[in-house]
Design a protein around this motif. Structure first.
Motif, mmCIF file in Angstrom:
data_model
loop_
_atom_site.group_PDB
_atom_site.id
_atom_site.type_symbol
_atom_site.label_atom_id
_atom_site.label_comp_id
_atom_site.label_asym_id
_atom_site.label_seq_id
_atom_site.Cartn_x
_atom_site.Cartn_y
_atom_site.Cartn_z
ATOM 1 N N GLY A 83 0.819 -1.195 0.000
ATOM 2 C CA GLY A 83 0.000 0.000 0.000
ATOM 3 C C GLY A 83 0.855 1.248 0.000
ATOM 4 O O GLY A 83 2.075 1.200 0.202
ATOM 5 N N SER A 84 0.215 2.400 -0.206
ATOM 6 C CA SER A 84 0.969 3.650 -0.170
ATOM 7 C C SER A 84 1.492 3.937 1.231
ATOM 8 O O SER A 84 2.510 4.615 1.392
ATOM 9 C CB SER A 84 0.097 4.808 -0.652
ATOM 10 N N SER A 85 0.840 3.405 2.259
ATOM 11 C CA SER A 85 1.297 3.634 3.635
ATOM 12 C C SER A 85 2.730 3.155 3.823
ATOM 13 O O SER A 85 3.563 3.851 4.410
ATOM 14 C CB SER A 85 0.367 2.926 4.619
ATOM 15 N N ALA A 86 3.027 1.965 3.315
ATOM 16 C CA ALA A 86 4.398 1.462 3.398
ATOM 17 C C ALA A 86 5.330 2.306 2.542
ATOM 18 O O ALA A 86 6.500 2.519 2.900
ATOM 19 C CB ALA A 86 4.453 0.000 2.958
ATOM 20 N N GLY A 87 4.823 2.812 1.420
ATOM 21 C CA GLY A 87 5.639 3.681 0.585
ATOM 22 C C GLY A 87 6.082 4.933 1.325
ATOM 23 O O GLY A 87 7.243 5.351 1.227
ATOM 24 N N PHE A 88 5.172 5.528 2.081
ATOM 25 C CA PHE A 88 5.540 6.708 2.870
ATOM 26 C C PHE A 88 6.575 6.343 3.934
ATOM 27 O O PHE A 88 7.549 7.073 4.147
ATOM 28 C CB PHE A 88 4.304 7.337 3.503
ATOM 29 N N ASN A 89 6.371 5.227 4.620
ATOM 30 C CA ASN A 89 7.356 4.791 5.614
ATOM 31 C C ASN A 89 8.742 4.652 4.988
ATOM 32 O O ASN A 89 9.745 5.137 5.529
ATOM 33 C CB ASN A 89 6.944 3.446 6.227
ATOM 34 N N LEU A 90 8.799 3.966 3.858
ATOM 35 C CA LEU A 90 10.079 3.727 3.195
ATOM 36 C C LEU A 90 10.718 5.031 2.737
ATOM 37 O O LEU A 90 11.933 5.226 2.890
ATOM 38 C CB LEU A 90 9.873 2.788 2.006
ATOM 39 N N ALA A 91 9.909 5.921 2.188
ATOM 40 C CA ALA A 91 10.444 7.204 1.721
ATOM 41 C C ALA A 91 10.984 8.029 2.881
ATOM 42 O O ALA A 91 12.096 8.564 2.813
ATOM 43 C CB ALA A 91 9.356 7.981 0.979
ATOM 44 N N LYS A 117 6.146 12.122 12.796
ATOM 45 C CA LYS A 117 6.384 12.379 14.220
ATOM 46 C C LYS A 117 6.863 11.116 14.920
ATOM 47 O O LYS A 117 7.744 11.164 15.790
ATOM 48 C CB LYS A 117 5.119 12.922 14.876
ATOM 49 N N ALA A 118 6.301 9.966 14.571
ATOM 50 C CA ALA A 118 6.726 8.703 15.171
ATOM 51 C C ALA A 118 8.179 8.383 14.831
ATOM 52 O O ALA A 118 8.868 7.719 15.617
ATOM 53 C CB ALA A 118 5.814 7.564 14.706
ATOM 54 N N LEU A 119 8.643 8.857 13.686
ATOM 55 C CA LEU A 119 10.022 8.617 13.249
ATOM 56 C C LEU A 119 10.990 9.688 13.727
ATOM 57 O O LEU A 119 12.185 9.629 13.420
ATOM 58 C CB LEU A 119 10.073 8.524 11.721
ATOM 59 N N GLY A 120 10.488 10.672 14.480
ATOM 60 C CA GLY A 120 11.356 11.718 14.996
ATOM 61 C C GLY A 120 11.647 12.829 14.010
ATOM 62 O O GLY A 120 12.533 13.661 14.244
ATOM 63 N N GLN A 232 17.250 6.947 -8.363
ATOM 64 C CA GLN A 232 18.139 5.795 -8.436
ATOM 65 C C GLN A 232 19.051 5.684 -7.218
ATOM 66 O O GLN A 232 19.302 4.584 -6.709
ATOM 67 C CB GLN A 232 18.982 5.864 -9.709
ATOM 68 N N ARG A 233 19.521 6.806 -6.707
ATOM 69 C CA ARG A 233 20.455 6.789 -5.587
ATOM 70 C C ARG A 233 19.829 6.264 -4.300
ATOM 71 O O ARG A 233 20.544 5.885 -3.367
ATOM 72 C CB ARG A 233 20.997 8.202 -5.337
ATOM 73 N N LEU A 234 18.481 6.228 -4.226
ATOM 74 C CA LEU A 234 17.800 5.773 -3.010
ATOM 75 C C LEU A 234 17.313 4.337 -3.085
ATOM 76 O O LEU A 234 16.898 3.776 -2.076
ATOM 77 C CB LEU A 234 16.599 6.685 -2.709
ATOM 78 N N VAL A 235 17.348 3.743 -4.268
ATOM 79 C CA VAL A 235 16.698 2.439 -4.447
ATOM 80 C C VAL A 235 17.307 1.378 -3.547
ATOM 81 O O VAL A 235 16.589 0.611 -2.893
ATOM 82 C CB VAL A 235 16.754 2.004 -5.925
ATOM 83 N N ARG A 236 18.633 1.313 -3.470
ATOM 84 C CA ARG A 236 19.271 0.269 -2.651
ATOM 85 C C ARG A 236 18.923 0.447 -1.172
ATOM 86 O O ARG A 236 18.639 -0.534 -0.472
ATOM 87 C CB ARG A 236 20.787 0.277 -2.855
ATOM 88 N N ALA A 237 18.908 1.685 -0.698
ATOM 89 C CA ALA A 237 18.539 1.923 0.701
ATOM 90 C C ALA A 237 17.095 1.515 0.960
ATOM 91 O O ALA A 237 16.783 0.859 1.970
ATOM 92 C CB ALA A 237 18.749 3.394 1.053
ATOM 93 N N ILE A 238 16.210 1.864 0.037
ATOM 94 C CA ILE A 238 14.801 1.486 0.186
ATOM 95 C C ILE A 238 14.644 -0.027 0.158
ATOM 96 O O ILE A 238 13.876 -0.603 0.941
ATOM 97 C CB ILE A 238 13.958 2.159 -0.922
ATOM 98 N N GLU A 239 15.379 -0.674 -0.725
ATOM 99 C CA GLU A 239 15.311 -2.135 -0.806
ATOM 100 C C GLU A 239 15.703 -2.771 0.518
ATOM 101 O O GLU A 239 15.033 -3.698 1.010
ATOM 102 C CB GLU A 239 16.225 -2.626 -1.926
#
Length: 366
Positions: A83-91, A117-120, A232-239
């Motif tokens: 879902g998009s919710s996980a997308g926001f978390n990952l971003a 806020k939960a993530l600081g 592209q520079r974020l894909v590995r971190a997101i993975e």
């Protein structure tokens, strides 16, 4: 959630309730999607996938960007999410650190604020002060004071349904880039724009992170399946974060979602119903004393100033539910400052539901 809990309790007690509160389609997923899921379930080979998602679905999403936006997005930038919710978390986790300042607009989707806020992450809420969308000039003013690291906006927006005009969108994205602000564009209500063609923020900056979902236009809310287009520079971190938090999006939902792009005729019929509901609201709500706070350009919401009736949206929503049997969402969910003056009505239901809600409100309000 309090309104929904009360509505469910009334229904359990035998009361008739028309819900204009929930931001989800009343239609099931398209037939071709459900058939693909049924075949996959019968085969039984449902398990984990690559963290970035099934190759078939990622390629289908690339095809969607070619067909719908005229953009070539490489498959290795596509991340399939729960879902998009996980997308926001990952971003948020990949793009920001605790203490970073990230701007959102008010009114806006409350989960943005809550997750960050939960993530600081320090949330900077930009009050639109009656405007329908955020402008480059307003962003620049806030950045001078706050030194922003990030920006998150939605077009079409929840709760207002407002769509940022293409020139304003281009100026906003380019201004953020010039100021070194990392941008996330929430595009989950794309294909539900009624006054203009869809325009993705990727058209103006290849470094934008886009979040999208199969929940709204594609009627797959409960399937928990979405996607993001990441730099592209974020894909590995997101993975790597995806591997740790979710492993992968649900395999069954991925298999089904790959067929969603082939269901346009069925989905456009649903969209036409939204347009009919929108027309009913456009005529009825002002007559009932609900002034539109923004144009209903997209999504399936009407966000209204209700101060003709009350200055307490929570109390008014409870009274409307108990006395008229109509559920709607108080503006306090979307605006912690002035939300007591506003109400969000969803027109994602059937034509009969919208007509019945209008009939009840007309009788209740006189």
């Amino acid at each position: 959630m309090d309104v929904l809990a009360r509505a469910n309790a009334l229904r359990a007690a035998g009361r008739s309730v028309v819900s204009l509160a929930v931001g989800q389609p009343s239609d099931p997923a398209p037939r071709i999607v459900r058939e693909a899921a049924a075949r996959a379930l019968a085969d039984g080979a449902i398990g984990y996938t690559d963290a970035l998602g099934r190759a078939e679905l990622r390629q289908a999403i690339c095809g969607h960007y070619r067909d719908h936006y005229g953009l070539d997005v490489p498959a290795d930038r596509v991340v399939v999410t729960t879902g998009s919710s996980a997308g926001f978390n990952l971003a948020f986790l990949a793009m920001f650190d605790p203490g970073d300042k990230v701007a959102i607009t008010v009114p806006g989707y409350p989960a943005y604020r809550n997750i960050m806020k939960a993530l600081g992450i320090e949330v900077v809420e930009i009050d639109l002060e009656g405007a329908a969308w955020l402008t480059a000039e307003a962003l620049e003013r806030v950045h001078r004071e706050e030194v922003l690291k990030g920006l998150l906006f939605a077009s079409p927006a929840n709760p207002t349904g407002a769509v940022i005009p293409v020139d304003e969108l281009k100026a906003l994205v380019e201004a953020a880039k010039q100021m070194g602000i990392r941008t996330i564009s929430d595009e989950i209500y794309h294909r539900l724009c009624y006054t203009a063609d869809d325009v993705t923020a990727l058209a103006f900056d290849d470094d934008v992170t886009v979040i999208n979902s199969f929940s709204k236009y594609y009627c797959m809310t409960g399937w928990r399946i979405g996607w993001m287009i990441a730099p592209q520079r974020l894909v590995r971190a997101i993975e790597r974060i995806q591997q740790s938090l979710y492993i992968s999006a649900p395999d069954l939902s991925q298999i089904a979602a790959a067929r969603a792009f082939d269901a346009t005729s069925e989905l456009e019929a649903v969209r036409e119903r939204y347009l009919a509901n929108r027309a009913m609201f456009a005529d009825a709500l002002p007559k009932l004393g609900f002034a539109f706070a923004a144009p209903m350009d997209g999504a399936f919401y009407a966000y209204c100033d209700m101060t003709r009736h009350s200055n307490d949206s929570m109390a008014f929503a409870a009274k409307m539910l108990d006395e008229a049997g109509v559920a709607a969402t108080p503006g306090r969910d979307f605006d912690p400052f002035e939300g007591n003056r506003y109400m969000r009505f969803s027109y994602a239901g059937s034509n009969d539901d919208i007509a019945e809600a209008i009939r009840r409100l007309t009788g209740w309000l006189g």
